[in-house]
Design a protein around this motif. Structure first.
Motif, PDB file in Angstrom:
ATOM      1  N   GLU A 108       0.878  -1.170   0.000  1.00 43.02           N
ATOM      2  CA  GLU A 108       0.000   0.000   0.000  1.00 43.02           C
ATOM      3  C   GLU A 108       0.909   1.213   0.000  1.00 43.02           C
ATOM      4  O   GLU A 108       1.991   1.156   0.556  1.00 43.02           O
ATOM      5  CB  GLU A 108      -0.880   0.008   1.262  1.00 43.02           C
ATOM      6  CG  GLU A 108      -1.990  -1.001   1.216  1.00 43.02           C
ATOM      7  CD  GLU A 108      -3.095  -0.658   0.215  1.00 43.02           C
ATOM      8  OE1 GLU A 108      -3.131   0.473  -0.295  1.00 43.02           O
ATOM      9  OE2 GLU A 108      -3.895  -1.543  -0.061  1.00 43.02           O
ATOM     10  N   PRO A 109       0.608   2.341  -0.602  1.00 44.11           N
ATOM     11  CA  PRO A 109      -0.614   2.664  -1.327  1.00 44.11           C
ATOM     12  C   PRO A 109      -0.562   2.300  -2.809  1.00 44.11           C
ATOM     13  O   PRO A 109      -1.502   2.587  -3.544  1.00 44.11           O
ATOM     14  CB  PRO A 109      -0.730   4.169  -1.164  1.00 44.11           C
ATOM     15  CG  PRO A 109       0.694   4.632  -1.108  1.00 44.11           C
ATOM     16  CD  PRO A 109       1.457   3.524  -0.409  1.00 44.11           C
ATOM     17  N   ARG A 158      -0.981  -0.532  -4.205  1.00 40.32           N
ATOM     18  CA  ARG A 158      -2.098  -1.431  -4.512  1.00 40.32           C
ATOM     19  C   ARG A 158      -3.363  -0.631  -4.797  1.00 40.32           C
ATOM     20  O   ARG A 158      -4.069  -0.883  -5.770  1.00 40.32           O
ATOM     21  CB  ARG A 158      -2.336  -2.381  -3.342  1.00 40.32           C
ATOM     22  CG  ARG A 158      -3.418  -3.400  -3.589  1.00 40.32           C
ATOM     23  CD  ARG A 158      -3.612  -4.327  -2.401  1.00 40.32           C
ATOM     24  NE  ARG A 158      -2.331  -4.803  -1.903  1.00 40.32           N
ATOM     25  CZ  ARG A 158      -2.056  -4.954  -0.606  1.00 40.32           C
ATOM     26  NH1 ARG A 158      -2.949  -4.691   0.311  1.00 40.32           N
ATOM     27  NH2 ARG A 158      -0.877  -5.393  -0.220  1.00 40.32           N
ATOM     28  N   LYS A 159      -3.625   0.350  -3.961  1.00 36.10           N
ATOM     29  CA  LYS A 159      -4.824   1.185  -4.144  1.00 36.10           C
ATOM     30  C   LYS A 159      -4.741   1.967  -5.454  1.00 36.10           C
ATOM     31  O   LYS A 159      -5.718   2.046  -6.201  1.00 36.10           O
ATOM     32  CB  LYS A 159      -4.978   2.142  -2.966  1.00 36.10           C
ATOM     33  CG  LYS A 159      -6.218   2.976  -3.042  1.00 36.10           C
ATOM     34  CD  LYS A 159      -6.360   3.875  -1.821  1.00 36.10           C
ATOM     35  CE  LYS A 159      -7.603   4.728  -1.940  1.00 36.10           C
ATOM     36  NZ  LYS A 159      -7.751   5.629  -0.805  1.00 36.10           N
ATOM     37  N   TRP A 192      -5.479  -0.388  -8.360  1.00 36.40           N
ATOM     38  CA  TRP A 192      -6.916  -0.670  -8.477  1.00 36.40           C
ATOM     39  C   TRP A 192      -7.628   0.494  -9.139  1.00 36.40           C
ATOM     40  O   TRP A 192      -8.475   0.300 -10.013  1.00 36.40           O
ATOM     41  CB  TRP A 192      -7.530  -0.947  -7.111  1.00 36.40           C
ATOM     42  CG  TRP A 192      -7.617  -2.404  -6.781  1.00 36.40           C
ATOM     43  CD1 TRP A 192      -7.054  -3.035  -5.720  1.00 36.40           C
ATOM     44  CD2 TRP A 192      -8.304  -3.429  -7.515  1.00 36.40           C
ATOM     45  NE1 TRP A 192      -7.337  -4.380  -5.763  1.00 36.40           N
ATOM     46  CE2 TRP A 192      -8.109  -4.648  -6.846  1.00 36.40           C
ATOM     47  CE3 TRP A 192      -9.060  -3.428  -8.688  1.00 36.40           C
ATOM     48  CZ2 TRP A 192      -8.640  -5.850  -7.301  1.00 36.40           C
ATOM     49  CZ3 TRP A 192      -9.590  -4.631  -9.139  1.00 36.40           C
ATOM     50  CH2 TRP A 192      -9.386  -5.824  -8.440  1.00 36.40           C
ATOM     51  N   GLN A 193      -7.310   1.707  -8.727  1.00 40.87           N
ATOM     52  CA  GLN A 193      -7.950   2.886  -9.314  1.00 40.87           C
ATOM     53  C   GLN A 193      -7.647   2.972 -10.805  1.00 40.87           C
ATOM     54  O   GLN A 193      -8.528   3.282 -11.604  1.00 40.87           O
ATOM     55  CB  GLN A 193      -7.502   4.161  -8.596  1.00 40.87           C
ATOM     56  CG  GLN A 193      -8.058   4.264  -7.195  1.00 40.87           C
ATOM     57  CD  GLN A 193      -7.486   5.437  -6.419  1.00 40.87           C
ATOM     58  OE1 GLN A 193      -6.438   5.974  -6.761  1.00 40.87           O
ATOM     59  NE2 GLN A 193      -8.175   5.820  -5.355  1.00 40.87           N
TER      60      GLN A 193
END
Length: 94
Positions: free
Chosen positions: A36-37, A39-40, A43-44
């Motif tokens: 993280e971040p 990964r986020k 995804w976005q």
């Protein structure tokens, strides 16, 4: 589906590539190896319909310990035919 293609040019004019297709839960397994971040953010990027067909340089990188895949069906690209590997399991380094 998420496709990851790795390519190298060993000598001028001599290109090699390998393509992995991640489908369904394998996408979750792939993204789970990133910290993280990142990964986020990935995804976005994947959920953004304006990025379909675009390429992304992954940074920071992640290490996959084990990747199991089976052969897919013949695909026709702009300049060649290829067979993607359909990922069956992704294991992160623990």
């Amino acid at each position: 589906m998420v496709s990851v293609t790795l390519s190298i040019e060993e000598e001028p004019g001599q290109h090699y590539a390998i393509s992995f297709d991640f489908i369904g839960p394998r996408i979750d397994e792939l993204l789970a190896v990133f910290p993280e971040p990142a990964r986020k953010a990935l995804w976005q990027w994947l959920e953004d319909r304006t990025t379909v067909g675009e390429h992304l340089q992954l940074s920071p990188t992640a290490t996959i310990f084990n990747l199991e895949a089976t052969l897919g069906t013949i695909q026709r690209g702009a300049y060649e035919q290829f067979v993607p590997l359909i990922v069956q399991r992704v294991t992160a380094r623990t």
